[in-house]
Design an enzyme around this catalytic site. Structure first.
Site, PDB file in Angstrom:
ATOM      1  N   THR A 179     -10.028 -19.933 -16.471  1.00  0.00           N
ATOM      2  CA  THR A 179     -10.858 -21.131 -16.305  1.00  0.00           C
ATOM      3  C   THR A 179     -11.216 -21.372 -14.844  1.00  0.00           C
ATOM      4  O   THR A 179     -12.352 -21.746 -14.531  1.00  0.00           O
ATOM      5  CB  THR A 179     -10.129 -22.360 -16.880  1.00  0.00           C
ATOM      6  OG1 THR A 179      -9.927 -22.169 -18.282  1.00  0.00           O
ATOM      7  CG2 THR A 179     -10.933 -23.627 -16.655  1.00  0.00           C
ATOM      8  N   THR A 203       7.961  28.868 -14.534  1.00  0.00           N
ATOM      9  CA  THR A 203       8.335  27.911 -15.570  1.00  0.00           C
ATOM     10  C   THR A 203       9.771  27.490 -15.295  1.00  0.00           C
ATOM     11  O   THR A 203      10.613  28.344 -14.972  1.00  0.00           O
ATOM     12  CB  THR A 203       8.235  28.520 -16.990  1.00  0.00           C
ATOM     13  OG1 THR A 203       9.022  29.700 -17.052  1.00  0.00           O
ATOM     14  CG2 THR A 203       6.782  28.868 -17.320  1.00  0.00           C
ATOM     15  N   SER A 229       6.918  13.294  12.113  1.00  0.00           N
ATOM     16  CA  SER A 229       8.238  12.736  12.365  1.00  0.00           C
ATOM     17  C   SER A 229       8.321  12.121  13.750  1.00  0.00           C
ATOM     18  O   SER A 229       7.724  12.625  14.706  1.00  0.00           O
ATOM     19  CB  SER A 229       9.300  13.826  12.221  1.00  0.00           C
ATOM     20  OG  SER A 229      10.576  13.345  12.577  1.00  0.00           O
ATOM     21  N   SER A 230       9.108  11.045  13.833  1.00  0.00           N
ATOM     22  CA  SER A 230       9.347  10.424  15.135  1.00  0.00           C
ATOM     23  C   SER A 230      10.545  11.038  15.834  1.00  0.00           C
ATOM     24  O   SER A 230      10.816  10.727  16.994  1.00  0.00           O
ATOM     25  CB  SER A 230       9.583   8.922  14.953  1.00  0.00           C
ATOM     26  OG  SER A 230      10.735   8.714  14.133  1.00  0.00           O
TER      27      SER A 230
END
Length: 484
Positions: A113, A199, A330-331
């Site tokens: 509404t 597989t 990566s840091s």
């Protein structure tokens, strides 16, 4: 996200007074929305966003209101001047104007509404402006008596949501098509690159890298077809059913006219529902769409799992392909590059799968003649569509075209693999093949060398059987027959 246009202090102080069932309420004087919208903004501060986040929904709402005005004009229920003003505003909104005036939260109580009233008020006040009247002059054009004439939230909102979803589906379909093309082009590039299929993560039989990438394209194209089927279900509308589908307060010809105009305006084959009461309460089409989006998400995620796995390494993993390096990974670990594009697609997939559960629960929770939870259904589906499209675009432009194959490594892996023995089994038998595989695994020697040395097959026979084109497709017939 801002809940309305930016205003100066002076503008913020200027208000007009509007009245509703609850009482008087201050509304910003320059706002096109009105009292119902202001209350909704106060009541539903849920997501931190507004329905303006979904422009397809705003466009669809305007299309529905335009179709309604045109139908009511034809039925002599709206005067030509008022109808023209309403239609003009709807065309403006569909062209991208006034979007910042749609300020209610997408997740709201009331079965939509607040979204319907936000739309009614914006259209009414802009239409008043077009007629040279001040905003709030509802004795001239009223949000309910004129803009919402012959309508209910319960037929306007779901119809607009369905139309918005169809528009978003077209966009997702286009993005999926572009992604399928990217995989197809990469498959052609890799058509002659032999690799081991697997597989259960164990060596299986040879295939080409091109075949592997073709599979991804085929899966995506299959999902595009399922999206088309889901879209067709969404084009059935209950517009004209008003409150519960009985059509109370509506003209007998309104539904037919409004749907015809909506089809013309939107360019979609919108059609009246066969049973408006059923259509007003049933969310089956939303559940169907959500399931298809989950299917898309699952298969995209599986594809990205494969890309991450086959590119793992670069030295301690499978290392079969290389994903394009798009940022440092990566840091703390210098030189590390991560598969960030597949990772972000995975995360979108997880979100879509979660959204499917939300849609399922909300659809199930509907009661009697209406489902009050369609706002969260719409929010979940529109987000899924938007994010899936962005994920597909990102994968198609930032990852797939730049993938390269470690051809020498793949070649060596095939010829070292005991999986080659499967190709020999029709010629030397399963038991002899098993023994050969064990010998290769124990000694580290190749299947081909051990088979020739043991006199199981001649060198010429082995060359024929282990020819790459014979390893990656059905192989039989007189030329392939080999007996020890």
């Amino acid at each position: 996200m801002s809940r309305g246009p930016q205003q100066s202090e002076e503008q913020q102080m200027a208000v007009r007074i509007e009245h509703d069932l609850v009482g008087d309420k201050e509304v910003p004087a320059d706002a096109y929305y009105g009292v119902h919208t202001v209350r909704a903004v106060e009541n539903f501060a849920i997501t931190g966003s507004t329905i303006a986040q979904f422009p397809d929904l705003i466009t669809a709402l305007a299309a529905v209101k335009q179709a309604a005005a045109q139908a009511n004009r034809d039925l002599d229920l709206l005067s030509p001047d008022i109808a023209a003003a309403i239609i003009g505003v709807c065309e403006e909104i569909r062209a991208g104007r006034l979007v910042d005036q749609f300020v209610v939260d997408p997740v709201q109580g009331g079965a939509g509404t607040s979204t319907n009233m936000n739309t009614n008020e914006v259209i009414a006040n802009r239409a008043l402006e077009l007629l040279g009247r001040p905003r709030g002059s509802y004795d001239v054009i009223h949000p309910l008596d004129h803009v919402n004439l012959g309508q209910s939230t319960n037929d306007v909102y779901p119809t607009a949501v369905r139309l918005a979803l169809v528009t978003s589906l077209h966009r997702l379909g286009h993005s999926l098509g572009a992604l399928a093309t990217a995989f197809t082009e990469k498959a052609a590039e890799f058509s002659g690159v032999l690799k081991m299929g697997r597989t259960q993560l164990q060596d299986a039989v040879p295939m080409t890298l091109g075949q592997e990438f073709t599979t991804y394209a085929v899966m995506i194209e299959e999902d595009r077809q399922r999206l088309t089927e889901a879209a067709a279900l969404l084009l059935e509308s209950n517009l004209g059913g008003t409150a519960i589908g009985t059509g109370i307060n509506g003209h007998p010809r309104y539904a037919e006219l409004a749907c015809a105009y909506l089809a013309e305006i939107s360019g979609e084959s919108v059609r009246p529902a066969g049973d408006f009461i059923e259509a007003t309460q049933d969310c089956g089409a939303f559940v169907q769409l959500s399931g298809v989006l989950k299917r898309v998400a699952v298969k995209l995620s599986k594809t990205c799992n494969d890309l991450r796995l086959t590119s793992s390494g670069p030295t301690a993993g499978l290392g079969e392909i290389n994903l394009p390096p798009v940022q440092a990974g990566s840091s703390i670990m210098p030189g590390k590059v991560n598969p960030v594009i597949p990772e972000v697609v995975n995360q979108v997939a997880f979100e879509v799968i979660g959204n499917d559960l939300t849609v399922t629960l909300a659809a199930e929770a509907g009661q009697l003649q209406l489902n009050a939870f369609e706002p969260v259904i719409a929010y979940s589906l529109l987000r899924s569509l938007t994010h899936l499209r962005a994920a597909c675009d990102t994968l198609a432009t930032r990852c797939v075209p730049g993938i390269t194959a470690n051809r020498e490594h793949l070649h060596d892996s095939v010829h070292r693999s005991i999986g080659l023995v499967t190709a020999l089994a029709p010629h030397i038998g399963y038991a002899a093949s098993t023994t050969l595989a064990r010998q290769a695994l124990t000694t580290g020697r190749t299947i081909k060398d051990l088979a020739a040395e043991g006199g199981l097959l001649t060198t010429d026979q082995l060359d024929t059987i282990l020819r790459p084109e014979n390893l990656t497709q059905p192989f039989g017939g007189p030329s392939a027959a080999a007996t020890p």
